[in-house]
Design an enzyme around this catalytic site. Sequence first.
Site, PDB file in Angstrom:
ATOM      1  N   GLN A  27       0.856  -1.247   0.012  1.00  0.00           N
ATOM      2  CA  GLN A  27      -0.039  -0.032   0.050  1.00  0.00           C
ATOM      3  C   GLN A  27       0.978   1.212  -0.051  1.00  0.00           C
ATOM      4  O   GLN A  27       2.028   1.186   0.549  1.00  0.00           O
ATOM      5  CB  GLN A  27      -1.017   0.101   1.238  1.00  0.00           C
ATOM      6  CG  GLN A  27      -0.178   0.152   2.627  1.00  0.00           C
ATOM      7  CD  GLN A  27      -1.393  -0.029   3.719  1.00  0.00           C
ATOM      8  OE1 GLN A  27      -2.078  -0.842   3.580  1.00  0.00           O
ATOM      9  NE2 GLN A  27      -1.321   0.788   4.662  1.00  0.00           N
ATOM     10  N   GLY A  28       0.299   2.213  -0.637  1.00  0.00           N
ATOM     11  CA  GLY A  28       0.776   3.470  -0.508  1.00  0.00           C
ATOM     12  C   GLY A  28      -0.382   4.619  -0.350  1.00  0.00           C
ATOM     13  O   GLY A  28      -1.425   4.379  -0.279  1.00  0.00           O
ATOM     14  N   TYR A  29       0.249   6.142  -0.298  1.00  0.00           N
ATOM     15  CA  TYR A  29      -0.602   7.048   0.129  1.00  0.00           C
ATOM     16  C   TYR A  29      -0.537   8.053  -1.006  1.00  0.00           C
ATOM     17  O   TYR A  29       0.651   8.487  -1.282  1.00  0.00           O
ATOM     18  CB  TYR A  29      -0.313   7.648   1.457  1.00  0.00           C
ATOM     19  CG  TYR A  29      -0.651   6.664   2.539  1.00  0.00           C
ATOM     20  CD1 TYR A  29      -2.075   6.543   3.137  1.00  0.00           C
ATOM     21  CD2 TYR A  29       0.091   5.490   2.748  1.00  0.00           C
ATOM     22  CE1 TYR A  29      -2.441   5.691   4.203  1.00  0.00           C
ATOM     23  CE2 TYR A  29      -0.323   4.564   3.853  1.00  0.00           C
ATOM     24  CZ  TYR A  29      -1.515   4.805   4.194  1.00  0.00           C
ATOM     25  OH  TYR A  29      -1.761   3.710   5.392  1.00  0.00           O
ATOM     26  N   LEU A  30      -1.529   8.299  -1.536  1.00  0.00           N
ATOM     27  CA  LEU A  30      -1.586   9.498  -2.596  1.00  0.00           C
ATOM     28  C   LEU A  30      -1.687  10.796  -1.778  1.00  0.00           C
ATOM     29  O   LEU A  30      -1.466  11.836  -2.561  1.00  0.00           O
ATOM     30  CB  LEU A  30      -2.862   9.431  -3.355  1.00  0.00           C
ATOM     31  CG  LEU A  30      -2.846   7.938  -4.405  1.00  0.00           C
ATOM     32  CD1 LEU A  30      -4.091   7.919  -4.928  1.00  0.00           C
ATOM     33  CD2 LEU A  30      -1.711   8.201  -5.167  1.00  0.00           C
ATOM     34  N   ASN A 141       0.003   3.599   9.759  1.00  0.00           N
ATOM     35  CA  ASN A 141       0.708   3.235   8.271  1.00  0.00           C
ATOM     36  C   ASN A 141       1.341   4.488   7.671  1.00  0.00           C
ATOM     37  O   ASN A 141       2.424   4.104   7.181  1.00  0.00           O
ATOM     38  CB  ASN A 141      -0.524   2.289   7.637  1.00  0.00           C
ATOM     39  CG  ASN A 141      -0.641   0.743   8.157  1.00  0.00           C
ATOM     40  OD1 ASN A 141       0.557   0.147   8.381  1.00  0.00           O
ATOM     41  ND2 ASN A 141      -1.625   0.394   8.644  1.00  0.00           N
TER      42      ASN A 141
END
Length: 152
Positions: A27-30, A141
């Site tokens: 997962q990543g964050y925009l 996270n």
Amino acid sequence: MAVEIERKFLVCGEFKHLAESSENIIQGYLNMDKERTVRVRVRGGKGYLTVKGPTNGVSRFEWEKEIPEEDARRLLQLCPRVLDKTRHIVNHAGHVFEVDEFHGDNEGLVVAEIELSSEDEVFERPQWLGEEVSYDRRYYNSQLLAKPYKTW
């Protein structure tokens, strides 16, 4: 729109033999600010886009939509860093614990989360559940990407 009520704990004992399932999550964050996070995730051959609002106690607004895995992987390319973890599902005394074992820059960190129907819901703590870290932002996270566990 849903409200997520979640408590987080460090894991201090062996739990893997109790896991009903385990799967890898990338997962990543925009977007990562105090008012909202926008997360993209690949899990179990599917993609997800999630928007979370600010935390109030152990509650926060959460909206999630399944998207094609290929779209999620393309969106992950827009994220400056990604988080890699294995999620183990452990049922205990009528509750589900999601136990995340982190990899990469967060190797060695194992956190258990439990979703509740109310902030004051009572649940039985398994023996392997350690210190509560629900109110410590370092364990979010999104924050583990900004300041990985190995740098603490």
